[in-house]
Design a protein around this motif. Structure first.
Motif, PDB file in Angstrom:
ATOM      1  N   LEU A  18       0.693  -0.873   0.158  1.00 32.61           N
ATOM      2  CA  LEU A  18      -0.115   0.034  -0.089  1.00 32.61           C
ATOM      3  C   LEU A  18       0.408   1.606   0.097  1.00 32.61           C
ATOM      4  CD1 LEU A  18      -2.526   1.727  -0.268  1.00 32.61           C
ATOM      5  CD2 LEU A  18      -2.972   1.200   2.773  1.00 32.61           C
ATOM      6  N   LEU A  19       2.250   1.018   1.224  1.00 28.56           N
ATOM      7  CA  LEU A  19       2.847   2.208   1.265  1.00 28.56           C
ATOM      8  C   LEU A  19       3.801   2.632  -0.661  1.00 28.56           C
ATOM      9  CD1 LEU A  19       4.124   4.769   2.167  1.00 28.56           C
ATOM     10  CD2 LEU A  19       6.291   2.820   3.277  1.00 28.56           C
ATOM     11  N   PHE A  64      -6.440   3.312  -4.860  1.00 26.87           N
ATOM     12  CA  PHE A  64      -7.448   2.509  -4.815  1.00 26.87           C
ATOM     13  C   PHE A  64      -7.771   1.200  -6.010  1.00 26.87           C
ATOM     14  CE2 PHE A  64     -11.835   1.602  -4.662  1.00 26.87           C
ATOM     15  CZ  PHE A  64     -12.032   0.792  -3.932  1.00 26.87           C
ATOM     16  N   ILE A  65      -7.778   2.089  -7.158  1.00 31.69           N
ATOM     17  CA  ILE A  65      -8.002   1.506  -8.297  1.00 31.69           C
ATOM     18  C   ILE A  65      -6.805   0.500  -8.240  1.00 31.69           C
ATOM     19  CG2 ILE A  65      -8.182   1.851 -10.232  1.00 31.69           C
ATOM     20  CD1 ILE A  65      -9.631   4.083 -10.077  1.00 31.69           C
ATOM     21  N   PHE A  69      -7.400  -3.132  -8.986  1.00 32.09           N
ATOM     22  CA  PHE A  69      -7.057  -4.203  -9.988  1.00 32.09           C
ATOM     23  C   PHE A  69      -5.747  -5.400  -9.599  1.00 32.09           C
ATOM     24  CE2 PHE A  69      -8.580  -1.241 -12.694  1.00 32.09           C
ATOM     25  CZ  PHE A  69     -10.415  -1.532 -12.615  1.00 32.09           C
ATOM     26  N   GLN A  70      -4.886  -4.933  -8.587  1.00 32.31           N
ATOM     27  CA  GLN A  70      -3.989  -5.404  -8.121  1.00 32.31           C
ATOM     28  C   GLN A  70      -3.205  -5.854  -9.153  1.00 32.31           C
ATOM     29  OE1 GLN A  70      -5.405 -10.093  -7.942  1.00 32.31           O
ATOM     30  NE2 GLN A  70      -6.979 -10.003  -6.141  1.00 32.31           N
ATOM     31  N   GLU A  71      -3.251  -4.122  -9.227  1.00 34.21           N
ATOM     32  CA  GLU A  71      -1.683  -4.229 -10.731  1.00 34.21           C
ATOM     33  C   GLU A  71      -0.111  -3.537  -9.403  1.00 34.21           C
ATOM     34  OE1 GLU A  71      -4.042  -2.687 -14.366  1.00 34.21           O
ATOM     35  OE2 GLU A  71      -3.512  -1.348 -12.947  1.00 34.21           O
ATOM     36  N   ASN A  72       0.174  -4.577  -9.090  1.00 32.85           N
ATOM     37  CA  ASN A  72       0.820  -3.851  -7.888  1.00 32.85           C
ATOM     38  C   ASN A  72       2.236  -3.180  -8.505  1.00 32.85           C
ATOM     39  OD1 ASN A  72      -0.297  -4.564  -5.712  1.00 32.85           O
ATOM     40  ND2 ASN A  72      -0.027  -6.709  -6.654  1.00 32.85           N
ATOM     41  N   SER A  73       2.880  -3.427  -9.574  1.00 31.70           N
ATOM     42  CA  SER A  73       4.104  -3.019 -10.347  1.00 31.70           C
ATOM     43  C   SER A  73       3.875  -1.892 -11.258  1.00 31.70           C
ATOM     44  CB  SER A  73       4.927  -4.320 -10.411  1.00 31.70           C
ATOM     45  OG  SER A  73       4.429  -3.981 -11.813  1.00 31.70           O
ATOM     46  N   LEU A 196     -10.179  -9.991 -13.937  1.00 32.82           N
ATOM     47  CA  LEU A 196     -11.237  -9.621 -16.003  1.00 32.82           C
ATOM     48  C   LEU A 196     -10.473  -8.358 -16.981  1.00 32.82           C
ATOM     49  CD1 LEU A 196     -13.607 -10.117 -18.020  1.00 32.82           C
ATOM     50  CD2 LEU A 196     -14.682  -8.654 -15.871  1.00 32.82           C
ATOM     51  N   ASN A 197      -9.615  -7.851 -14.996  1.00 30.53           N
ATOM     52  CA  ASN A 197      -9.109  -6.211 -16.470  1.00 30.53           C
ATOM     53  C   ASN A 197      -7.830  -6.697 -16.931  1.00 30.53           C
ATOM     54  OD1 ASN A 197      -8.651  -3.175 -16.700  1.00 30.53           O
ATOM     55  ND2 ASN A 197      -7.855  -3.121 -14.841  1.00 30.53           N
ATOM     56  N   LYS A 198      -7.320  -7.576 -16.036  1.00 29.51           N
ATOM     57  CA  LYS A 198      -5.745  -8.167 -17.015  1.00 29.51           C
ATOM     58  C   LYS A 198      -6.067  -8.456 -18.003  1.00 29.51           C
ATOM     59  CE  LYS A 198      -3.616  -8.365 -12.205  1.00 29.51           C
ATOM     60  NZ  LYS A 198      -2.595  -9.282 -11.077  1.00 29.51           N
ATOM     61  N   LYS A 199      -7.466  -9.241 -17.936  1.00 31.80           N
ATOM     62  CA  LYS A 199      -7.820 -10.000 -19.529  1.00 31.80           C
ATOM     63  C   LYS A 199      -7.755  -9.340 -20.500  1.00 31.80           C
ATOM     64  CE  LYS A 199      -8.741 -15.235 -18.287  1.00 31.80           C
ATOM     65  NZ  LYS A 199      -7.835 -15.126 -18.948  1.00 31.80           N
ATOM     66  N   MET A 200      -8.273  -7.528 -19.814  1.00 31.83           N
ATOM     67  CA  MET A 200      -8.524  -7.099 -20.926  1.00 31.83           C
ATOM     68  C   MET A 200      -8.154  -6.218 -21.872  1.00 31.83           C
ATOM     69  SD  MET A 200     -12.265  -5.953 -19.357  1.00 31.83           S
ATOM     70  CE  MET A 200     -12.913  -4.645 -20.320  1.00 31.83           C
ATOM     71  N   ARG A 201      -6.547  -6.105 -20.976  1.00 29.74           N
ATOM     72  CA  ARG A 201      -5.535  -5.298 -22.190  1.00 29.74           C
ATOM     73  C   ARG A 201      -5.104  -6.155 -23.034  1.00 29.74           C
ATOM     74  NH1 ARG A 201       0.836  -4.763 -18.519  1.00 29.74           N
ATOM     75  NH2 ARG A 201       2.128  -3.621 -19.399  1.00 29.74           N
ATOM     76  N   GLY A 202      -5.196  -7.400 -23.375  1.00 34.25           N
ATOM     77  CA  GLY A 202      -4.483  -7.956 -24.916  1.00 34.25           C
ATOM     78  C   GLY A 202      -6.115  -7.444 -25.881  1.00 34.25           C
ATOM     79  N   GLY A 203      -7.252  -7.661 -24.980  1.00 35.35           N
ATOM     80  CA  GLY A 203      -8.286  -8.341 -25.856  1.00 35.35           C
ATOM     81  C   GLY A 203      -9.568  -7.867 -24.674  1.00 35.35           C
TER      82      GLY A 203
END
Length: 230
Positions: A18-19, A64-65, A69-73, A196-203
């Protein structure tokens, strides 16, 4: 000596993540421009919401987003370095184009409830459009808007005029209808929306629902409707 438990370790790790996300959000530049400063809506924005609060909200929404969306990097996220909020005289509520959010001063002026809370929810919705993946333009518009309202829902800014869970005609009807459906899907598999959001990165394919939950999106919608309308 205090015993270190797995719960302690997980708490420490989540705090570190989080930090890190908060610090990275601060690295994004948030700019606020009030092009309607001399209008009633622009004046209400300045006095009841304000530039500092809006900038803080954009940064908080970003953190928060990323977490939801578990986008940690940075490699998992869009490469956006600056986000601009423009308050202007226009119809509607707000819209986002790339890294620019346009907020209607007319809407701010006319809103009869807690305008600060309402605009906060709108900004969480619009910030989602800045950061979400859209299937390279292939995803249904209703899903894109539903994901943005899902973020608003989970952030605690769902307004009272939204539909109730279980209402709606189609899973991709959009906005609040789709947000509650996505919340149901996420209850079946925690982290579903992030995946689902991660899958939507490419299509995009409706088959993503089957891949993640083992049921077609139409069957999931039927089950969802049956849960709230037995």
């Amino acid at each position: 000596m205090q015993q270190v438990t797995m719960a302690n370790i997980l708490f420490i790790l989540s705090s570190i993540l989080l930090l890190a996300s908060t610090q990275q959000a601060q690295a994004v530049t948030f700019t606020i421009t009030n092009n309607a400063a001399n209008t009633p809506g622009g004046i209400r924005f300045a006095t009841q919401i304000g530039v500092d609060y809006s900038r803080q909200t954009l940064a908080s929404a970003t953190t928060f987003i990323w977490r939801l969306f578990q986008e940690n990097s940075p490699a998992e996220r869009k490469n956006t370095q600056q986000v601009t909020l423009i308050v202007e005289s226009m119809d509607g509520v707000a819209y986002t184009s790339a890294d620019q959010i346009h907020l209607s001063a007319n809407y701010v002026q006319g809103y009869s409830g807690d305008v600060k809370r309402e605009v906060t929810g709108v900004l969480y919705h619009e910030m989602t459009h800045v950061w979400q993946w859209n299937g390279n333009g292939q995803a249904p518009g209703g899903l894109i808007e539903g994901l943005a309202d899902y973020v608003r829902l989970k952030a605690g800014y769902a307004p009272s005029h939204w539909v109730k869970p279980g209402q709606g005609d189609r899973w991709d009807q959009g906005y609040d209808v789709t947000a509650y459906f996505l919340d149901y899907c996420n209850s079946l598999m925690p982290g579903f929306v992030a995946e689902l959001n991660k899958k939507m990165r490419g299509g995009y394919s409706d088959g993503f629902f089957n891949e993640l939950l083992g049921l077609s999106v139409d069957q999931l919608w039927s089950n969802y409707k049956a849960k709230y309308n037995p």
